[in-house]
Design a protein around this motif. Structure first.
Motif, short mmCIF file in Angstrom:
data_model
loop_
_atom_site.label_atom_id
_atom_site.label_comp_id
_atom_site.label_asym_id
_atom_site.label_seq_id
_atom_site.Cartn_x
_atom_site.Cartn_y
_atom_site.Cartn_z
N LYS A 253 0.81 -1.31 0.04
CA LYS A 253 -0.03 -0.04 0.03
C LYS A 253 0.80 1.06 -0.01
O LYS A 253 0.55 2.15 -0.66
N LYS A 290 -7.85 -8.49 -1.42
CA LYS A 290 -7.46 -7.52 -0.34
C LYS A 290 -7.21 -6.44 -0.93
O LYS A 290 -7.24 -5.37 -0.56
N ALA A 293 -9.99 -4.58 -2.67
CA ALA A 293 -10.88 -3.87 -1.70
C ALA A 293 -10.18 -2.77 -1.16
O ALA A 293 -10.89 -1.82 -0.95
N TRP A 294 -8.85 -2.76 -0.90
CA TRP A 294 -8.47 -1.65 -0.21
C TRP A 294 -8.55 -0.30 -1.20
O TRP A 294 -8.68 0.77 -0.82
N GLY A 296 -10.57 0.17 -3.65
CA GLY A 296 -12.05 0.43 -3.64
C GLY A 296 -12.35 1.60 -2.43
O GLY A 296 -13.07 2.46 -2.34
N GLU A 297 -12.05 1.07 -1.19
CA GLU A 297 -12.01 1.92 0.05
C GLU A 297 -11.43 3.21 -0.10
O GLU A 297 -11.95 4.49 0.39
N GLU A 298 -10.38 3.31 -0.95
CA GLU A 298 -9.67 4.52 -1.05
C GLU A 298 -10.39 5.45 -2.26
O GLU A 298 -9.74 6.64 -2.53
N GLY A 299 -11.35 4.96 -2.76
CA GLY A 299 -12.14 5.74 -3.72
C GLY A 299 -11.64 5.73 -5.11
O GLY A 299 -11.97 6.32 -5.98
N GLU A 300 -10.83 4.52 -5.39
CA GLU A 300 -10.30 4.43 -6.73
C GLU A 300 -11.39 3.39 -7.55
O GLU A 300 -12.13 2.74 -7.08
#
Length: 314
Positions: A253, A290, A293-294, A296-300
């Motif tokens: 990340k 994983k 999902a991360w 997506g959570e960051e708005g990408e």
């Protein structure tokens, strides 16, 4: 105005579609590459995305077609079938269009060259299976025609703004890649494609960033987990328990996060991140899930695929 039929067709394929009144103007995509690499499907996909498409256009007519000034973006197929085809004249014409589109007093143009490539052996297999005749193999062996074509169009590959290798690319993935590069969505920015893969079957040729998950504990050697995949919570938990997993994912990340705005600032519209393990079934799948999902959570805007999940492996 947005073409309702094109919008509906693109949406049915899961492709990006333009919002009404926000289509890109002055956009020109010139499609070329190896015969048999997918130019017909590419032009059809661009048409579904809202482009006006013209195939096998004589090069001398390209400026006039661009000058016609249609509100719709334009996709033009030019290759060895074209009567006056030549790599050098084609590059010179593209350079003239780019320069003209950048002149302050001229209509702004976004001109991009898309080159479709494919391994020679895959091309031979495609022509053999379809029994189509290669354009340069009418009086010579198929292999000679492919080699001759590659020598003629080679310079265009180096000049291309986007190169897509379709050797191991299913039609659906080609459509998604084209949507990422050339979609007319009103939402700007980078589209990220995360894929898991098996090293046994080779690296994804479209990958921009590749990460190796083979150092992690392998669920294949657990009899209860072997039949499952990295999409199963039990397998994901097993992989995550490896002492090296958390520091690796944290580092991943940390590495990726600052790259994304830089890629976007450079005008890159589509980024492919590939994660591999031995068989493409457990570790790479769990890690790709994983990571997606991360993101997506960051708005990408992210799409996820498991290239080799349907086949067995460690």
């Amino acid at each position: 105005m947005t073409d309702p039929q094109a919008t509906a067709k693109a949406a049915s394929l899961g492709l990006s579609v333009p919002a009404s009144g926000e289509e890109s103007t002055g956009r020109v995509v010139i499609v070329t590459g190896m015969s048999g690499a997918g130019k017909t499907l590419t032009l059809k996909t661009l048409e579904d995305l809202g482009y006006e498409t013209v195939d096998n256009l004589p090069l001398r007519f390209l400026p006039s077609l661009v000058d016609a000034g249609s509100e719709r973006p334009l996709a033009v197929g030019i290759d060895i079938r074209t009567r006056d085809f030549g790599a050098d004249p084609m590059m010179a014409e593209i350079d003239r269009l780019v320069a003209r589109g950048q002149h302050p007093s001229a209509r702004p143009l976004d001109v991009r060259l898309l080159f479709l490539d494919c391994e020679d052996e895959v091309l031979r297999r495609r022509y053999t299976e379809t029994r189509h005749r290669h354009p340069l193999a009418a009086d010579r062996p198929l292999t000679d025609g492919i080699v001759h074509e590659r020598s003629l169009i080679g310079p265009l590959r180096g000049r291309a703004d986007v190169v897509v290798d379709t050797s191991n690319l299913p039609p659906g993935e080609l459509k998604r890649i084209l949507s990422g590069h050339f979609g007319l969505s009103s939402q700007p920015g980078l589209v990220i494609f995360v894929t898991s893969f098996s090293y046994r079957k080779g690296l994804p040729r479209e990958a921009d960033l590749v990460f190796d998950a083979r150092f992690l504990d392998n669920p294949h050697y657990d009899p209860e987990l072997r039949p499952l995949t990295g999409k199963n919570p039990e397998v994901a938990a097993y992989v995550a328990r490896d002492p090296g997993f958390t520091p690796f994912f944290s580092g991943l990340k940390t590495l990726i996060a600052p790259l994304l705005p830089r890629f976007a600032a450079e005008g890159k519209s589509y980024l492919t991140i590939a994660i591999g393990c031995t068989g493409g079934r457990h570790r790479s799948v769990a890690l790709a899930e994983k990571l997606a999902a991360w993101l997506g959570e960051e708005g990408e805007r992210v799409h996820l695929r498991h290239r080799d999940l349907d086949e067995g492996g460690q």
